[in-house]
Design an enzyme around this catalytic site. Structure first.
Site, mmCIF file in Angstrom:
data_model
loop_
_atom_site.group_PDB
_atom_site.id
_atom_site.type_symbol
_atom_site.label_atom_id
_atom_site.label_comp_id
_atom_site.label_asym_id
_atom_site.label_seq_id
_atom_site.Cartn_x
_atom_site.Cartn_y
_atom_site.Cartn_z
ATOM 1 N N ASP A 1 -15.336 18.714 47.054
ATOM 2 C CA ASP A 1 -15.696 19.610 45.948
ATOM 3 C C ASP A 1 -14.588 19.570 44.894
ATOM 4 O O ASP A 1 -13.402 19.727 45.217
ATOM 5 C CB ASP A 1 -15.841 21.034 46.534
ATOM 6 C CG ASP A 1 -16.392 22.030 45.545
ATOM 7 O OD1 ASP A 1 -17.162 21.614 44.655
ATOM 8 O OD2 ASP A 1 -16.070 23.228 45.686
ATOM 9 N N HIS A 2 -14.955 19.356 43.648
ATOM 10 C CA HIS A 2 -13.990 19.357 42.524
ATOM 11 C C HIS A 2 -12.812 18.403 42.736
ATOM 12 O O HIS A 2 -11.644 18.811 42.586
ATOM 13 C CB HIS A 2 -13.463 20.771 42.251
ATOM 14 C CG HIS A 2 -14.492 21.696 41.698
ATOM 15 N ND1 HIS A 2 -14.944 21.638 40.412
ATOM 16 C CD2 HIS A 2 -15.198 22.690 42.289
ATOM 17 C CE1 HIS A 2 -15.880 22.552 40.212
ATOM 18 N NE2 HIS A 2 -16.062 23.202 41.348
ATOM 19 N N SER B 1 -22.766 31.722 43.430
ATOM 20 C CA SER B 1 -22.771 32.901 44.300
ATOM 21 C C SER B 1 -23.409 34.081 43.579
ATOM 22 O O SER B 1 -23.330 34.200 42.350
ATOM 23 C CB SER B 1 -21.338 33.252 44.731
ATOM 24 O OG SER B 1 -20.972 32.463 45.843
ATOM 25 N N ILE C 1 -22.239 27.263 46.895
ATOM 26 C CA ILE C 1 -21.973 28.663 47.244
ATOM 27 C C ILE C 1 -20.689 28.739 48.057
ATOM 28 O O ILE C 1 -20.580 28.117 49.116
ATOM 29 C CB ILE C 1 -23.155 29.258 48.042
ATOM 30 C CG1 ILE C 1 -24.402 29.305 47.139
ATOM 31 C CG2 ILE C 1 -22.818 30.659 48.571
ATOM 32 C CD1 ILE C 1 -25.686 29.654 47.855
ATOM 33 N N HIS D 1 -22.944 24.521 40.102
ATOM 34 C CA HIS D 1 -21.757 25.156 40.700
ATOM 35 C C HIS D 1 -21.824 26.658 40.406
ATOM 36 O O HIS D 1 -22.715 27.129 39.704
ATOM 37 C CB HIS D 1 -20.490 24.557 40.072
ATOM 38 C CG HIS D 1 -20.140 23.215 40.625
ATOM 39 N ND1 HIS D 1 -19.030 23.002 41.398
ATOM 40 C CD2 HIS D 1 -20.786 22.030 40.560
ATOM 41 C CE1 HIS D 1 -19.001 21.732 41.762
ATOM 42 N NE2 HIS D 1 -20.059 21.112 41.258
HETATM 43 O O1 G3H Z 1 -15.356 26.023 42.924
HETATM 44 C C1 G3H Z 1 -14.411 26.164 43.683
HETATM 45 C C2 G3H Z 1 -14.648 26.511 45.101
HETATM 46 O O2 G3H Z 1 -15.080 27.835 45.240
HETATM 47 C C3 G3H Z 1 -13.432 26.193 45.923
HETATM 48 O O3 G3H Z 1 -12.486 27.182 45.822
HETATM 49 O O4 G3H Z 1 -10.434 25.868 45.357
HETATM 50 O O5 G3H Z 1 -10.299 28.212 46.254
HETATM 51 O O6 G3H Z 1 -11.076 26.324 47.708
HETATM 52 P P1 G3H Z 1 -10.970 26.891 46.306
HETATM 53 P P1 13P Z 2 -19.026 30.373 43.665
HETATM 54 O O1 13P Z 2 -17.629 30.789 43.356
HETATM 55 O O2 13P Z 2 -20.010 31.022 42.752
HETATM 56 O O3 13P Z 2 -19.372 30.543 45.087
HETATM 57 O O4 13P Z 2 -19.125 28.794 43.351
HETATM 58 C C1 13P Z 2 -18.702 27.846 44.297
HETATM 59 C C2 13P Z 2 -18.598 26.489 43.721
HETATM 60 O O5 13P Z 2 -19.079 26.167 42.656
HETATM 61 C C3 13P Z 2 -17.892 25.485 44.522
HETATM 62 O O6 13P Z 2 -17.743 24.288 43.834
HETATM 63 ZN ZN ZN Z 3 -17.606 24.500 41.706
#
Ligand code: G3H
Ligand code: 13P
Ligand code: ZN
Length: 322
Positions: free
Chosen positions: A83-84, A227, A268, A224
């Site tokens: 992710d990202h 939530s 999510i 993205h």
């Molecule tokens: O979009 C980001 C995700 O919610 C991941 O969050 O970088 O705190 O693990 P994090």
């Molecule tokens: P939320 O913070 O809305 O759960 O989004 C998560 C997300 O986009 C992870 O890449």
């Molecule tokens: Zn994201």
């Protein structure tokens, strides 16, 4: 079933008018809560790992936890996704280290630099049988250590999507249509009140989604920041010593509508964190004498499971699609 890429999953989701849930994992209980729900609901699943998750739990531990889930849930297809991904090196490390899908998030770069970076990741990933998600547009909210204010966020420009997809060769595209990262979206000041006095966040820009889908027929779109900030968990946190500010997440019926359109993956994370934190806080308020992590993580895992089940059945519509 071994770990899979999202290629077949997205084809079926697009044709079937549903989306696959992409849930962030950071520890064993979160992996178990999500996968138990997906298994019982026979739902395809994407487990995703951020840079922050790798820093917290270690790449190998997370890969092995997801591999354990694959063994425990042989009936459902599971994708392990970065992710990202912030740069080529992180994507390469995940591709070399057992992931079946990576995101390269070039959304903070210029259009040209985003294309060049994404292209480089796609070339390496495809040569190794791994699929790639790119991003155009900038979401508001907090992700990793980056905070983007509402003023600095920007919707995806539909006129850019064909060139981006063609020049990069990406397999899916994350777009910005008004969703936002984190559990602090949207503040009461950003909302309006409906006739019943209930706070309503700014609606998602379905007109942009429609225009993007028209330009990219059959192409999987990713949302993205999806939530919904369940108010029962926010209440549970605040009634047990927490101090979460008033916030309204993305309305679930809008996510359901997006899932029926070209959106094939919905991310999510914050809702999982709220479920876990609310449950643990409530547990300690009710049992101040307890100190065994198994006792407070067990109900947290159970509440994550039920929350994910609700998302699968009532929001994503991917139950029975494994
Ligand atoms: O979009 C980001 C995700 O919610 C991941 O969050 O970088 O705190 O693990 P994090
Ligand atoms: P939320 O913070 O809305 O759960 O989004 C998560 C997300 O986009 C992870 O890449
Ligand atoms: Zn994201």
């Amino acid at each position: 079933m071994a770990l899979v890429t999202s290629t077949e999953m997205f084809k079926k989701a697009y044709a079937g008018g549903y989306a696959v849930g992409a849930f962030n994992v950071n520890n064993m209980e979160i992996v178990q809560g999500i996968t138990e729900a997906a298994r019982e609901e026979k739902a395809p699943l994407i487990l995703q790992v951020s840079k922050g998750a790798r820093a917290y739990a270690n790449h190998t531990y997370l890969v092995k936890l997801v591999e354990a889930a694959v063994i425990e849930c042989p009936e459902i297809p599971i994708v392990l996704h970065l992710d990202h991904g912030p740069d080529f090196e992180t994507c390469k490390s995940c591709i070399d280290g057992g992931f079946t899908s990576v995101m390269i998030d070039g959304s903070s770069h210029s259009f040209e630099d985003n294309i060049a970076l994404t292209r480089k990741v796609v070339e390496y990933a495809h040569a190794h049988g791994v699929v790639v998600e790119g991003e155009l547009g900038t979401l508001a909210g907090v992700e990793d250590d980056v905070k983007v204010s509402a003023e600095d966020s920007s919707y995806t420009r539909p006129e850019e999507v064909e060139e981006f997809v063609e020049k990069t060769g990406v397999d899916s595209l994350a777009i910005a249509i008004g969703t936002s990262h984190g559990a602090y979206k949207f503040t009461p000041a950003q909302c309006t009140r409906n006739e019943k006095g209930i706070l309503v966040p700014p609606p998602l820009r379905f007109d942009i989604l429609e225009e993007i889908s028209r330009r990219l027929p059959g192409f999987p779109i990713v949302l993205h920041g999806s939530s919904s900030v369940p108010q029962d968990f926010v209440k549970m946190i605040n009634e047990n010593g927490g101090k979460m500010p008033d916030a309204v997440g993305i309305p679930e019926e809008q996510l359901r509508k997006a899932a029926e359109m070209s959106v094939c993956k919905i991310n999510i994370d914050s809702d999982l964190r709220l479920a876990m934190t609310g449950t643990v806080r409530q547990f300690f308020a009710e049992h101040p004498d307890k100190f065994d992590p198994r006792e407070y993580l067990k109900p947290a895992r159970a509440n994550i499971k039920e929350m994910v089940r609700h998302k699968i059945v009532d929001v994503l519509g991917c139950n029975g699609k494994a």
